[in-house]
Write an enzyme that holds these catalytic residues in place. Structure first.
Site, PDB file in Angstrom:
ATOM      1  N   HIS A 164      -3.086   6.274   4.668  1.00 11.66           N
ATOM      2  CA  HIS A 164      -1.361   6.242   4.790  1.00 11.66           C
ATOM      3  C   HIS A 164      -1.047   7.838   4.338  1.00 11.66           C
ATOM      4  CE1 HIS A 164      -1.708   2.054   5.731  1.00 11.66           C
ATOM      5  NE2 HIS A 164      -0.839   1.428   4.682  1.00 11.66           N
ATOM      6  N   CYS A 223       0.785  -1.241   0.058  1.00  6.46           N
ATOM      7  CA  CYS A 223       0.118  -0.052   0.149  1.00  6.46           C
ATOM      8  C   CYS A 223       0.822   1.295  -0.112  1.00  6.46           C
ATOM      9  CB  CYS A 223      -0.965   0.051   1.326  1.00  6.46           C
ATOM     10  SG  CYS A 223      -0.527  -0.726   2.665  1.00  6.46           S
TER      11      CYS A 223
HETATM   12  N1  LIG Z   1      -4.691  -3.600   4.209  1.00  3.14           N
HETATM   13  C1  LIG Z   1      -4.115  -3.022   3.304  1.00  3.14           C
HETATM   14  O1  LIG Z   1      -4.113  -1.978   3.403  1.00  3.14           O
HETATM   15  C2  LIG Z   1      -3.257  -4.032   2.515  1.00  3.14           C
HETATM   16  C3  LIG Z   1      -2.658  -3.182   1.333  1.00  3.14           C
HETATM   17  C4  LIG Z   1      -2.060  -3.973   0.397  1.00  3.14           C
HETATM   18  C5  LIG Z   1      -2.224  -5.515   0.451  1.00  3.14           C
HETATM   19  N2  LIG Z   1      -2.801  -5.939   1.629  1.00  3.14           N
HETATM   20  C6  LIG Z   1      -2.698  -7.384   1.703  1.00  3.14           C
HETATM   21  O2  LIG Z   1      -4.032  -8.035   1.381  1.00  3.14           O
HETATM   22  C7  LIG Z   1      -4.171  -9.176   2.201  1.00  3.14           C
HETATM   23  C8  LIG Z   1      -5.360  -8.979   3.103  1.00  3.14           C
HETATM   24  O3  LIG Z   1      -5.341  -8.055   3.952  1.00  3.14           O
HETATM   25  P1  LIG Z   1      -6.432  -7.438   4.858  1.00  3.14           P
HETATM   26  O4  LIG Z   1      -6.056  -6.420   5.370  1.00  3.14           O
HETATM   27  O5  LIG Z   1      -7.697  -7.618   4.127  1.00  3.14           O
HETATM   28  O6  LIG Z   1      -6.746  -8.597   6.042  1.00  3.14           O
HETATM   29  P2  LIG Z   1      -7.821  -9.113   6.932  1.00  3.14           P
HETATM   30  O7  LIG Z   1      -8.607  -8.065   7.097  1.00  3.14           O
HETATM   31  O8  LIG Z   1      -7.048  -9.823   7.921  1.00  3.14           O
HETATM   32  O9  LIG Z   1      -8.579 -10.150   6.214  1.00  3.14           O
HETATM   33  C9  LIG Z   1      -7.805 -11.345   5.811  1.00  3.14           C
HETATM   34  C10 LIG Z   1      -8.811 -12.281   4.927  1.00  3.14           C
HETATM   35  O10 LIG Z   1      -8.196 -13.474   4.492  1.00  3.14           O
HETATM   36  C11 LIG Z   1      -9.087 -14.587   4.675  1.00  3.14           C
HETATM   37  N3  LIG Z   1      -8.241 -15.583   4.787  1.00  3.14           N
HETATM   38  C12 LIG Z   1      -7.504 -16.069   6.183  1.00  3.14           C
HETATM   39  N4  LIG Z   1      -7.190 -17.097   6.027  1.00  3.14           N
HETATM   40  C13 LIG Z   1      -7.626 -17.886   4.941  1.00  3.14           C
HETATM   41  C14 LIG Z   1      -7.686 -19.111   4.375  1.00  3.14           C
HETATM   42  N5  LIG Z   1      -6.957 -19.981   4.803  1.00  3.14           N
HETATM   43  N6  LIG Z   1      -8.535 -19.515   3.273  1.00  3.14           N
HETATM   44  C15 LIG Z   1      -9.275 -18.520   2.673  1.00  3.14           C
HETATM   45  N7  LIG Z   1      -9.468 -17.123   3.250  1.00  3.14           N
HETATM   46  C16 LIG Z   1      -8.628 -17.015   4.394  1.00  3.14           C
HETATM   47  C17 LIG Z   1     -10.111 -14.160   5.733  1.00  3.14           C
HETATM   48  O11 LIG Z   1     -10.884 -14.750   5.996  1.00  3.14           O
HETATM   49  P3  LIG Z   1     -11.661 -15.138   7.420  1.00  3.14           P
HETATM   50  O12 LIG Z   1     -12.728 -13.721   7.788  1.00  3.14           O
HETATM   51  O13 LIG Z   1     -12.455 -16.193   7.070  1.00  3.14           O
HETATM   52  O14 LIG Z   1     -10.816 -15.547   8.408  1.00  3.14           O
HETATM   53  C18 LIG Z   1     -10.240 -12.585   5.401  1.00  3.14           C
HETATM   54  O15 LIG Z   1     -11.328 -12.357   4.640  1.00  3.14           O
HETATM   55  C19 LIG Z   1      -2.622  -9.325   2.919  1.00  3.14           C
HETATM   56  O16 LIG Z   1      -2.014 -10.189   2.294  1.00  3.14           O
HETATM   57  C20 LIG Z   1      -2.381  -7.981   2.966  1.00  3.14           C
HETATM   58  O17 LIG Z   1      -0.794  -7.859   3.065  1.00  3.14           O
HETATM   59  C21 LIG Z   1      -3.484  -5.132   2.460  1.00  3.14           C
END
Ligand SMILES: NC(=O)c1ccc[n+]([C@@H]2O[C@H](COP(=O)([O-])OP(=O)(O)OC[C@H]3O[C@@H](n4cnc5c(N)ncnc54)[C@H](OP(=O)(O)O)[C@@H]3O)[C@@H](O)[C@H]2O)c1
Length: 344
Positions: free
Chosen positions: A242, A130
């Site tokens: 950010h 991000c």
């Molecule tokens: N947040 C940001 O600003 C940002 C920016 C760039 C990239 N990212 C990347 O995007 C990804 C997600 O980030 P987030 O902030 O959305 O995280 P988050 O809010 O913690 O959500 C994680 C998601 O992944 C799912 N998940 C976890 N384990 C799983 C599995 N074994 N099988 C299927 N689904 C699974 C979760 O489902 P459940 O609810 O069922 O657990 C949830 O839907 C990460 O790799 C992060 O590094 C985030």
């Protein structure tokens, strides 16, 4: 006939934003399926004015999916992205797992859209970190004009960048401080409420954190391998958005006025730069918006050809969901993919 789109991680911060952005932009999808872990089976998520029931990733058949937007972390992506790509869907992944693979394009459409054709090698396209996404959107027009030599950046990153549990932790800690309850830290290494933490992701041998390393490597891959960059990444008690303080050294002269004009007409950028109280962007205004906001543009007299600026963006949108969907639009607009049902 439109595309079938799967959103993996649909219950997460980024996944929910993906569903929101798909609906807002009237993405040409005939069918959108929400996937998450087994824990979320049946959980409802919003897609425009509809509610979708989440299905479990590990039982899902991707054979009729055209585009898979992945945001379920590196471990899930490492295992699943190649399988989903083998089933014939293009995977656009938000984790860091594929970003540094030479056979996986790392794309910010305003900067290096042409590189998207490289998706054919593995069927996977990576979305940057991000902090990198908003930075390269702001740097690109300046680099094209005066050639960037070196960047020094300090980030002020919101807690939503660490997932939904991190947002809950800031909320719970803030409440606990006011009610004089015990402040518990689980997601962050120190208290985040009313504090700042100069540590994101793991420490590396040279003392930098992996988040700081990502900004270096990703800026080189997306914008120009010759650019030198050094970062200090800091978590701040902001829910969404950010911010970055950016010092840039150029090969050729560039004035603050020239930079302002270039950024005003650059894709994805909005300049808010009045030299008065409130004449700049903050995360509060950027949250829920698509642009990268640039403010406080000034000349840096301590180096030759130097500029300083402030840049702010919604990390869940340009930093993740929006960028991923812009990549998908790029594939469609360039006719690099077609809907499986249409092709059949
Ligand atoms: N947040 C940001 O600003 C940002 C920016 C760039 C990239 N990212 C990347 O995007 C990804 C997600 O980030 P987030 O902030 O959305 O995280 P988050 O809010 O913690 O959500 C994680 C998601 O992944 C799912 N998940 C976890 N384990 C799983 C599995 N074994 N099988 C299927 N689904 C699974 C979760 O489902 P459940 O609810 O069922 O657990 C949830 O839907 C990460 O790799 C992060 O590094 C985030």
């Amino acid at each position: 006939m439109g595309y079938k789109v799967a959103v993996v991680g649909a219950t997460g911060n980024v996944g929910r934003a993906m569903l929101e952005v798909l609906a807002e932009r009237a993405f040409p999808a005939d069918d959108v399926v929400a996937l998450a872990s087994r824990r979320s089976l049946g959980t409802e998520v919003s897609y425009g004015d509809r509610r979708l029931k989440c299905k479990a990733l590990d039982h899902y058949d991707f054979s009729d999916v055209d585009i898979c937007l992945m945001s379920a972390g590196s471990t899930v992506s490492k295992e699943w992205s190649p399988k989903i790509a083998a089933a014939g869907a293009v995977v656009i992944d938000n984790s860091s797992f594929w970003r540094y693979d030479a056979d996986v394009p790392l794309i910010v459409p305003e900067v290096n859209a042409d590189a998207v054709v490289g998706f054919r090698k593995k069927g996977i396209i990576a979305n940057p970190n991000c902090s990198t996404a908003q930075l390269v959107v702001a740097l690109k027009p300046l680099h094209d004009h005066a050639k960037i030599k070196r960047v020094v950046v300090a980030t002020y990153q919101s807690v939503s960048g660490a997932g939904k549990e991190a947002m809950d932790e800031l909320f719970a800690q803030t409440k606990a401080v006011f009610t004089m309850d015990e402040v518990e830290s689980k997601k962050f290494p120190k208290r985040i409420a009313f504090n700042v933490i100069p540590h994101i992701d793991v420490f590396l041998d040279d003392g930098f954190t992996k988040e700081e390393w990502k900004m270096v490597v990703e800026t080189k891959k997306i914008l120009d391998p010759k650019i030198k960059l050094v970062a200090t990444c800091v978590r701040v008690p902001v829910f969404i958005g950010h911010s970055e303080a950016v010092n840039i050294e150029f090969e050729n002269p560039i004035t603050a006025d020239e930079a302002r004009e270039l950024l005003r007409s650059a894709p994805g950028c909005i300049v808010i730069d009045k030299r008065e109280a409130g004449g700049y962007a903050t995360p509060h205004e950027a949250a829920g918006e698509d642009a990268t906001y640039i403010s406080r543009i000034r000349e840096d007299a301590t180096v030759e050809n130097g500029l300083v600026l402030w840049c702010v963006s919604d990390n869940l949108r340009k930093g993740a969901a929006l960028n991923a969907i812009q990549i998908a639009e790029c594939l469609i607009n360039r006719k690099l993919i077609s809907a499986k049902q249409k092709a059949a």
